[in-house]
Design an enzyme around this catalytic site. Structure first.
Site: not given
Ligand code: BGC
Length: 364
Positions: A97, A124, A198, A268, A329
């Site tokens: 982000r 992304h 990803h 996340d 990631e």
């Protein structure tokens, strides 16, 4: 002639080589995609498309050689467009982000269109990131390795970012079932670059991942706000559900009422990896299969598939599973363009962006 072609095809198979096996549909931007199959000498098989370098199938052998598909994918490119565009894709120009989609570089403010969390962040690379382009693909065999290189030139202003960028991402599969991802990029104007892959994993190839075990070598993580943008300094994981310094089941603490965790909702977040240089940073294991993550990057976004919708259909007509896969990631910390305390992801003309991540697959 026919005989020669058959012999060449057999030699290619014996060498573990790879060919464009079939057409893979046309993207919503009108670009034709192809699907390639890479067969590693150690048994690992990858199907991958030139549309965003997306991994479509990842067949991992167990000790007996039985292959299981451990990732998400679709039967053609429309699958991503109807669900989540990022499954298994190359992510760029800036992975993760950028808060409010804004950053200031050399005195000029840039605005990237926000495509995340009620339009509070550019995620992304913004609405059309590097995942949404068909790249030039070049499959190769190099000794015992097989692989494919994806390259593409992105124009100045692409996605709202400054600078024309030439990028190359190479996937190599070695005989010991390592998938190496090498990223390179060059620019003609200073620009932020933070690339990742990803891919998603379910080490049992079925069910959810809640009983599978994860280790992340990180003493600190980044707390986030409700828009999942990092806030404050890196915080210690000790005593929190973010402590994966030893193996924990993914589901053990995922519903802990910790406020920062529930912004996910569930994992996340970015972990601030221990150590420097190319090193092992994480491991994820199921019953018979495991994957180690090695990288030269400082951060790891662990996303537990909290937005995976069980109504979504994937390859072979199979329904997806909520929290059925996770993504690990490797990258620089999120929102770095607005957080100089996190370092810099700016690449200048004359410099080469170059990083390596490996997913090392092993049978248990
Ligand atoms: C993000 C998630 C997002 C997912 C999309 C992850 O990297 O952190 O919030 O839903 O990508 O596939």
């Amino acid at each position: 002639m026919k005989k020669l072609a058959i012999l060449a095809a057999l030699a290619a198979v014996a060498a573990g080589c790879c060919t464009a096996s079939r057409d893979f549909g046309v993207t919503k931007y009108g670009e034709k995609a192809k699907l390639y199959t890479l067969r590693g000498k150690g048994g690992l098989v990858m199907e991958v498309t030139d549309a965003g370098g997306k991994v479509v199938r990842l067949l991992q052998p167990d000790k007996s050689g039985e292959l299981k598909d451990i990732t998400i994918g679709f039967d053609d490119v429309s699958g991503w467009e109807n669900t989540d565009p990022y499954f298994g894709a190359i992510i760029g120009r800036v992975g993760n982000r950028i808060a409010q989609g804004k950053f200031t570089l050399e005195g000029k403010e840039y605005a990237i269109e926000c495509n995340d969390t009620d339009h509070h962040a550019a995620l992304h690379g913004g609405p059309r990131g590097w995942d949404a382009y068909v790249w030039d693909a070049e499959p190769f065999t190099d000794g015992d390795d097989v692989g494919i290189s994806f390259s593409k030139i992105f124009p100045d202003g692409e996605g709202g970012f400054p600078g024309k960028v030439g990028a190359k991402v190479t996937y190599t599969i070695t005989p010991d079932n390592v998938w190496r991802i090498s990223y390179w990029a060059k620019t003609d104007k200073t620009t932020p670059i933070n690339l990742t892959q990803h891919v998603y994993f379910n080490m049992n190839g079925e069910g959810d991942i809640l009983d599978q075990e994860l280790m992340i070598d990180a003493d600190k993580y980044l707390a986030v706000d409700a828009d999942l943008a990092p806030v404050g300094e890196p915080e210690l994981v000790v005593g929190t559900p973010f402590d994966f310094r030893t193996f924990h089941k993914v589901g053990e603490r995922i519903n802990d009422p910790d406020r920062v965790l529930q912004y996910g909702p569930g994992y996340d977040h970015n972990w601030c990896l221990n150590g420097e240089g190319f090193r092992k940073v994480a491991e994820f294991r199921g019953e018979k299969r495991a994957v180690e993550v090695w990288t030269d990057q400082p951060g790891l976004q662990f996303y537990a598939g909290n937005f995976i919708n069980p109504e979504w259909t994937m390859k072979g007509g199979r329904k997806m599973v909520y929290r059925g896969w996770l993504a690990l990631e490797t990258q620089h910390y999120p929102n770095t363009p607005n957080r100089p305390d996190f370092g810099s992801i700016y690449v200048k003309p004359g410099e080469t962006y170059s990083t390596v991540t490996e997913y090392r697959f092993k049978a248990l």
